[in-house]
Design an enzyme around this catalytic site. Structure first.
Site, short mmCIF file in Angstrom:
data_model
loop_
_atom_site.label_atom_id
_atom_site.label_comp_id
_atom_site.label_asym_id
_atom_site.label_seq_id
_atom_site.Cartn_x
_atom_site.Cartn_y
_atom_site.Cartn_z
N GLU A 130 39.64 26.95 -3.82
CA GLU A 130 38.40 27.69 -3.67
C GLU A 130 37.64 27.78 -4.99
O GLU A 130 36.41 27.75 -5.02
CB GLU A 130 38.69 29.11 -3.17
CG GLU A 130 38.69 29.27 -1.68
CD GLU A 130 37.28 29.43 -1.12
OE1 GLU A 130 36.89 30.53 -0.75
OE2 GLU A 130 36.57 28.41 -1.07
N THR B 91 27.26 30.85 -2.13
CA THR B 91 28.11 31.82 -2.81
C THR B 91 27.68 32.00 -4.25
O THR B 91 27.66 33.13 -4.77
CB THR B 91 29.58 31.37 -2.76
OG1 THR B 91 29.96 31.22 -1.38
CG2 THR B 91 30.49 32.38 -3.42
#
Length: 322
Positions: free
Chosen positions: A143, A195
């Site tokens: 991630e 994000t």
């Protein structure tokens, strides 16, 4: 060639209001499917990626060093080599089925990482348990190549249920048992919030008495609501004083959507992860459907079509499927 191992990894709601980077829970749908099999040459390759949305086609890199599924698979393979489970000539082929939209705020990249990590582990004998820190860390590091070092998506996607990340150094993950009657309503509008953009909006500081103290009180209220199986306490603790106010302007109509959820019986409502998805919680699937329709209608007033997912909390996490 060996047989394919096929794994489903569920979407997740991260932050859960005030629990920025430390709380998350898994939902029953949507989720990603990752297929893996052994290959005759060392390393990891991704041979196919399929997408649920046409507008997402081609947007994920097939290079395994730049795709979270590929990075997670490589990380797990390395750990298994270090533990003597496999030799350094072992290789993996991956096929990725993106059954959830990109940039949705539902942990799409995290689900890909989790699916690949769990599938590779199963492919080579399943010697790692789901709660093995190295297994979850393999996903967290994957991630980090895309959206930062955080576990509030990958941990619930792997383990299921609610998860508290008490510490990142060292990684300390605490599974929490969600109330049996908890139902999540997630509405994903046809809109994208990256994000990185959402993190750039975060404030550098906040006033202690007016913001920080009530914020942490709400985090404590969330944990208490989960442990006491008190959905009303859990819901009213979804009151984010720090992150929601700065991210809300990134989502057209957010406050109208939130008002629609609360006025139709939701116990709490906030932004899912980085957005643009918005989640709410309630105590029945029937009420969830009503809330979901009201939220979707509010998005329509801002010229946004959306997809609604109403489900119980996913308590199993990543699992092998036929």
């Amino acid at each position: 060639m060996s047989e394919w191992i096929r794994v489903f990894a569920p979407a997740s709601v991260a932050n859960v209001g005030p629990g920025f980077d430390v709380l998350g829970f898994a939902v029953s749908r949507p989720g990603d499917i990752v297929e893996v099999r052994k290959r005759r040459t060392p390393g990891v390759v991704i041979t196919d990626i399929r997408y649920i949305r046409k507008q997402d086609i081609g947007k994920l890199p097939q290079n395994p060093k730049k795709n979270t599924a590929g990075v997670a698979a490589r990380n797990v393979l390395t750990t298994l080599q270090e533990r003597g489970v496999v030799d350094d000539q072992s290789g993996v082929e991956i096929k990725l089925r993106k059954s959830m939209p990109l940039g949705s705020g539902l942990g799409s990249s995290g689900a890909s990482a989790v699916g690949a990590a769990w599938a590779v582990n199963l492919l080579f004998g399943g010697t790692m348990a789901k709660h093995d820190p190295d297994l979850i860390l393999a996903c967290v590091k994957a991630e980090a190549t895309l959206s930062g070092f955080h576990a509030d998506n990958v941990a619930p996607s792997m383990l299921g249920g609610f998860v508290l990340i008490r510490s990142y150094e060292p990684l300390d993950i605490i599974p929490l048992d969600a109330p049996e009657n908890m139902v999540s309503v997630v509405v994903n509008p046809e809109y994208k919030v990256s994000t990185r953009m959402a993190r750039a909006a975060l404030p550098s500081h906040a006033p202690l008495k007016e913001v920080v103290v009530p914020h942490y009180a709400n985090v404590a209220g969330l944990i208490a609501g989960i442990l006491k199986k008190d959905l009303l306490l859990l819901g009213r603790s979804i009151d984010d004083k720090i992150v929601e106010p700065v991210r809300a302007p990134l989502i057209p109509g957010f406050y109208d959507v939130k008002d629609a959820a609360l006025s139709h019986g939701a116990f709490g409502c906030s932004i899912s992860g980085s957005g643009p998805s918005v989640f709410a919680i309630t105590d029945s699937l029937e009420r969830g459907e009503v809330i979901g329709r009201a939220m979707a209608k509010a998005f329509e007033k801002h010229s946004l079509q959306s997809k609604t997912y109403v489900s119980h909390v996913n308590r199993e996490g990543a699992k092998r499927v036929d």
